[in-house]
Write a protein that holds these residues in place. Structure first.
Motif, PDB file in Angstrom:
ATOM      1  N   ILE B 139       7.226   2.082   4.925  1.00 15.53           N
ATOM      2  CA  ILE B 139       7.436   3.122   3.860  1.00 15.53           C
ATOM      3  C   ILE B 139       8.177   4.313   4.229  1.00 15.53           C
ATOM      4  O   ILE B 139       9.113   4.781   3.446  1.00 15.53           O
ATOM      5  CB  ILE B 139       6.092   3.848   3.254  1.00 15.53           C
ATOM      6  CG1 ILE B 139       5.444   2.429   2.649  1.00 15.53           C
ATOM      7  CG2 ILE B 139       6.261   4.866   2.168  1.00 15.53           C
ATOM      8  CD1 ILE B 139       3.972   2.490   2.171  1.00 15.53           C
ATOM      9  N   SER B 140       7.974   4.801   5.332  1.00 12.99           N
ATOM     10  CA  SER B 140       8.831   5.821   6.011  1.00 12.99           C
ATOM     11  C   SER B 140      10.072   5.594   6.183  1.00 12.99           C
ATOM     12  O   SER B 140      11.019   6.324   5.859  1.00 12.99           O
ATOM     13  CB  SER B 140       8.171   6.631   7.310  1.00 12.99           C
ATOM     14  OG  SER B 140       8.988   7.169   7.766  1.00 12.99           O
ATOM     15  N   LEU B 142      11.871   3.198   4.627  1.00 18.31           N
ATOM     16  CA  LEU B 142      12.419   2.639   3.327  1.00 18.31           C
ATOM     17  C   LEU B 142      12.911   3.957   2.549  1.00 18.31           C
ATOM     18  O   LEU B 142      13.912   4.170   1.972  1.00 18.31           O
ATOM     19  CB  LEU B 142      11.443   1.846   2.608  1.00 18.31           C
ATOM     20  CG  LEU B 142      11.988   1.214   1.263  1.00 18.31           C
ATOM     21  CD1 LEU B 142      13.224   0.642   1.231  1.00 18.31           C
ATOM     22  CD2 LEU B 142      11.153   0.221   0.529  1.00 18.31           C
ATOM     23  N   SER B 143      11.813   4.850   2.391  1.00 16.26           N
ATOM     24  CA  SER B 143      12.159   5.991   1.604  1.00 16.26           C
ATOM     25  C   SER B 143      13.104   6.922   2.213  1.00 16.26           C
ATOM     26  O   SER B 143      14.000   7.531   1.724  1.00 16.26           O
ATOM     27  CB  SER B 143      10.929   6.972   1.762  1.00 16.26           C
ATOM     28  OG  SER B 143      10.327   7.109   2.703  1.00 16.26           O
ATOM     29  N   SER B 144      13.117   6.896   3.716  1.00 20.76           N
ATOM     30  CA  SER B 144      14.087   7.469   4.326  1.00 20.76           C
ATOM     31  C   SER B 144      15.659   7.227   4.192  1.00 20.76           C
ATOM     32  O   SER B 144      16.507   7.684   3.732  1.00 20.76           O
ATOM     33  CB  SER B 144      13.847   7.863   5.925  1.00 20.76           C
ATOM     34  OG  SER B 144      14.668   8.619   6.491  1.00 20.76           O
TER      35      SER B 144
END
Lengths: 294, 294
Positions: B139-140, B142-144
């Motif tokens: 998630i870190s 992908l969101s980044s």
């Protein structure tokens, strides 16, 4: 910090928000519209609700929730930017200031909203104060509350209900999605961060749901009362019918009565949480005062 | 399933995508535009890249990445919906079909994009096949890759570069953000899901970066070549100058040369990964053939 002062908490929140903005490695052209909307002077109700619940336990608890509170405000802010767009509610002003697409342009506003929404999940996943399991649970709840079966669906339902007759049940459903779910997230996320018991978590969720309803009836009532006092001749029936609201469906007096009933319900939940947890949660009454209509 | 057939993997992906669509508890009016765009016939390059890397290891590995692959396609699809909007690239057609805002309306298209973006994080956080730590890391990343210092910033940069002279360095920067980061995410997420060594992960990241560059030069070249063959008289200089591209900045021949160099680089990385991991990664060469210009 006192446990009963929302202004103290608000200062903590603004400091935390500024810190996270400074930490973003975002190109300046992208950052500008994000900051413009984030610092637009909102009441910060959702993050403050999360922080106040944790702060009732201890300042240490509250600090653990600081990043999640910022992420929640990122999501709320993105939703306002997109709701204001010409294709949506087409609002030129918010809180007396030009909306993002007026201040910048429409493309920039859409992208600033997209960026805030996406970055919210980055903030939570990179939060060193929480355990991995807590972060996964919080991201699951937040994306669920904000996504296709949450806030976004509520906004679509709200738009599709314009110029249409809907029932009170349908109105409640739209509001639960559009407004309620983020308030419920605020209270449930606090329970997860604070590692509260399932019983306290459930009561906090109930409080979040009830507060969401209260907040919406209050908003609906405020629209009517403001318009009446401004125009001096009450709300025109055309405007009145454009969008279904509580006063529109129930009448002014009955709406006020429902507001009173929901408020009583919320007060009882606060008492129950205080009793069950052994912690003084009377700070939550301060949130209820945001739904006063006098 | 054979290890060398992308069609097999594509079938796995489509089945997985349909399953996740069925599991969404989304009101039908919200779901319709999401499905319309998700099933619009894309090549699925990003999720296939992720799945192919894991499948080179084993089918079991590949299955662990299935939900993340769907989430990645959600993000890619949202970005196309928003990029096509009137305020952005204003495209009426995508892959020969009406774009979402033409098929539905602009508000619905904006919200469908918002919903897909948000739901992507819900998919990953609720994925029972991965450990909490893996989910947080994914998630870190992908969101980044997708947010204010990733894809969204790239799209803003791309729009702001229109009708403006920019350098090759600036063009590369825009492409790295707009296109490269999601390809890099695909390869790095595979490494995290497959629990590969840091050395293999680094090489996979290099491959993702290089493939992103290849893909973009290829797209730029295809635009020029298609237009020339269609109009029979080459690209008009006005259109040619509207947006900075590789052929525009470097000329056709030198662009083709750079494409060849990058391709060689990518082939060498594939050899290195195969050697270092002891696993046959020649499937990655199939992705390179997507960047053929003949």
């Amino acid at each position: 910090m006192t446990k009963q002062d929302l202004n103290d908490l608000r200062n903590v929140f603004e400091t935390e928000l500024d810190k996270h903005i400074r930490l973003l490695q975002t190109p300046i052209e992208m950052l500008k519209p994000m900051i413009y909307s984030l610092k637009g002077g909102g009441k910060r109700l959702r993050p403050l609700l999360l922080l106040a619940i944790l702060n009732a336990e201890s300042e240490k608890h509250m600090k653990k929730g600081a990043t999640t509170a910022v992420a929640l405000e990122f999501i709320h802010t993105y939703s306002l930017i997109h709701d204001d767009l010409p294709a949506m509610d087409n609002d030129d002003l918010r809180r007396g200031q030009p909306t993002a697409h007026i201040k910048f342009d429409e493309a920039t506003a859409i992208l600033a909203g997209d960026a805030l929404l996406t970055d919210a999940f980055c903030l939570i996943s990179d939060d060193s104060k929480l355990k991995s399991k807590q972060k996964v649970k919080i991201i699951s709840l937040l994306s669920s509350a904000a996504g296709s079966h949450g806030m976004v669906a509520g906004q679509l339902g709200d738009m599709q209900a314009e110029n249409k007759e809907i029932t009170l049940e349908e109105l409640n459903q739209i509001h639960e999605f559009k407004t309620g779910k983020l308030f419920t997230f605020a209270t449930q996320a606090a329970a997860i961060i604070g590692e509260f018991t399932p019983e306290v978590e459930e009561l906090l969720v109930n409080f979040g749901e009830t507060f969401g309803v209260l907040y919406q009836i209050h908003n609906d009532l405020l629209d009517v009362i403001d318009d009446s006092s401004l125009s001096g001749k009450g709300h025109s029936s055309d405007e009145f019918n454009k969008k279904s609201t509580y006063p529109n469906l129930l009448g002014l007096e009955e709406s006020k009565e429902v507001l009173g009933q929901e408020r009583e319900k919320a007060e009882k939940i606060i008492e129950k949480i205080t009793k069950l947890s052994g912690t003084d949660y009377s700070i939550l009454n301060k949130f209820l005062s945001f739904t006063d209509i006098d």
